[in-house]
Motif scaffolding. Sequence first.
Motif, PDB file in Angstrom:
ATOM      1  N   LEU A 165       1.152  -0.286   2.995  1.00  7.73           N
ATOM      2  CA  LEU A 165       1.369  -0.689   1.535  1.00  7.73           C
ATOM      3  C   LEU A 165       2.886  -0.958   1.311  1.00  7.73           C
ATOM      4  O   LEU A 165       2.992  -1.831   0.333  1.00  7.73           O
ATOM      5  N   ASN A 212       6.907   0.617  -0.169  1.00  6.87           N
ATOM      6  CA  ASN A 212       6.991   1.483  -1.162  1.00  6.87           C
ATOM      7  C   ASN A 212       6.571   1.210  -2.375  1.00  6.87           C
ATOM      8  O   ASN A 212       5.825   1.941  -3.064  1.00  6.87           O
ATOM      9  N   ARG A 235       3.605   5.555   5.003  1.00  4.99           N
ATOM     10  CA  ARG A 235       2.544   4.459   4.358  1.00  4.99           C
ATOM     11  C   ARG A 235       2.986   3.026   4.711  1.00  4.99           C
ATOM     12  O   ARG A 235       3.123   2.334   3.698  1.00  4.99           O
ATOM     13  N   ALA A 270       0.225   3.033  -6.305  1.00  4.41           N
ATOM     14  CA  ALA A 270      -1.042   3.847  -6.132  1.00  4.41           C
ATOM     15  C   ALA A 270      -0.701   5.252  -6.696  1.00  4.41           C
ATOM     16  O   ALA A 270      -1.751   5.698  -7.419  1.00  4.41           O
ATOM     17  N   ALA A 271       0.237   5.632  -6.630  1.00  8.53           N
ATOM     18  CA  ALA A 271       0.632   7.199  -7.152  1.00  8.53           C
ATOM     19  C   ALA A 271       0.483   7.004  -8.546  1.00  8.53           C
ATOM     20  O   ALA A 271      -0.263   7.871  -9.049  1.00  8.53           O
ATOM     21  N   THR A 280       2.884   1.875  -2.942  1.00 10.60           N
ATOM     22  CA  THR A 280       2.725   3.328  -2.853  1.00 10.60           C
ATOM     23  C   THR A 280       2.864   4.216  -4.034  1.00 10.60           C
ATOM     24  O   THR A 280       2.074   4.776  -4.565  1.00 10.60           O
ATOM     25  N   PHE A 304      -5.732   8.647  -4.470  1.00 10.07           N
ATOM     26  CA  PHE A 304      -4.545   8.441  -3.757  1.00 10.07           C
ATOM     27  C   PHE A 304      -4.815   8.349  -2.306  1.00 10.07           C
ATOM     28  O   PHE A 304      -4.256   7.343  -1.719  1.00 10.07           O
ATOM     29  N   THR A 333      -4.042   4.915  -0.327  1.00  9.08           N
ATOM     30  CA  THR A 333      -2.983   4.630   0.725  1.00  9.08           C
ATOM     31  C   THR A 333      -3.042   5.137   2.125  1.00  9.08           C
ATOM     32  O   THR A 333      -2.404   4.616   2.835  1.00  9.08           O
ATOM     33  N   HIS A 334      -4.046   6.266   2.388  1.00  6.96           N
ATOM     34  CA  HIS A 334      -3.924   6.577   3.793  1.00  6.96           C
ATOM     35  C   HIS A 334      -4.270   5.626   4.633  1.00  6.96           C
ATOM     36  O   HIS A 334      -5.224   4.917   4.881  1.00  6.96           O
TER      37      HIS A 334
END
Lengths: 320, 116
Positions: A95, A97, A92, A103-104, A100, B24, B28-29
């Motif tokens: 973005l 770590n 990823r 976002a998670a 990410t 997600f 993020t992708h």
Amino acid sequence: MTLLFDLALVAWLIALAGHIAMTREDRNAIVAFIAFGLLLGLAWVRLSALDVALTEVAIGGGVTGVLLLSAEAHLRKPLAQDSAQDRPHDGRRRLGNVGTIAAALASAAVTAGLALAVLALPTPAPTLAPVAAAALDTTGLGNPVTAVLLAYRALDTLLEKVVLLLALVGVWSLAPDRTWGGAPSLAPAVAPEPLVYLARVLPPIGVVIAVYMFWVGADAPGGTFQAGTVLAAMWLIVMLAGLRQPPDTAHRVLRLLLVGGPALFLAVGFLGFFIADGFLSYPEPIAKPLILGIEAALTLSIAATLAMLVAGPAQKAPEP
Amino acid sequence: MTAALTPTTLFGLGGAALVGIGLFMVITHPSLLRRVVGFNLIGAGIFLVFGVIARRGAAAGFAGDPVPQALVITGIVVAFSATALAVALLRRLFDLTGRRDFDSEAPSASQSRGEP
């Protein structure tokens, strides 16, 4: 026993979604998404919503799958020889770590909120089913979902048709000036033999199935959307195999076909001011023939619109 | 919050999970096409929650409340038209610039298309 089946079904759906998110190649993700659409259709059967199941399998799995696969093939084409740019997406990178993880966390929070909302749904559940059942006789229909779509909430369906047309206008306007009004191109230079064979054998069967779905939709699961999607799929397979070329987007018959259904719907809606209680209301004695007529015109319009949406903007100069 | 974990609510929880996974992906992708797929996953999850509400509303001899079911059918068709528009935009973006993902450096048009 059925609980076990439901558990397995939900587990498969989530696992497939995870695979779609994580797999490196776009193509793998899209194939998994098509399988996901079919499984989701099963989930809709388990929720006793057969009309939705048919729509999901036909549109969510089928037509969306074709659309995404052809887009993936287009996106990989010109860069294929340049190996430096053809690396699959990994990591990823963009973005980092922290991004990410954030976002998670945000996604997990949305999931948790929705799950809490599902668990907190009130009991007894509010429902409009008795009201829908009580008025069903006045429409002459037997399928309550069709009654909601074409009678009780006809305005939603009418506006949805307009949304479909607007999307098509948006897609068509992405054509460069020199090809404006020309035909989209779908078929590969050499169509594979099995596809050509299928394109000759399937359409007669598919058209019969579509007509059947449209006709029983009044009283049983089925209806305009499902029938229109099957028709669109048949037209698409013929165009993909190169047996018939897609029509010019400026072609008059095509454009009439596209707007015919919504226009008739709108006309009957306004007619309601004079022969019934108001906009989009039908006089009771002829409610069913009116609804069936609108549905027939809508089925053809939906078929043409969906097929043209998949075919994309014009790529050839218009024929003089 | 005493609703038992019935098979119907199970599908609702599954739908909630799908929304999370799809969201997600959309955030993020790096691949733009994959984001479009993620958008469809969000839609599928939300429709499933609607399906649970419809199933719980079973009454008057129907196996489910027909109003949310009809809304979902409309929703599936609208989601498809949005997907088609997004894909067409993405193809055009790729034709013009050679970009197909959100990586830091997009290959410039001259690189992938030859000098003008």
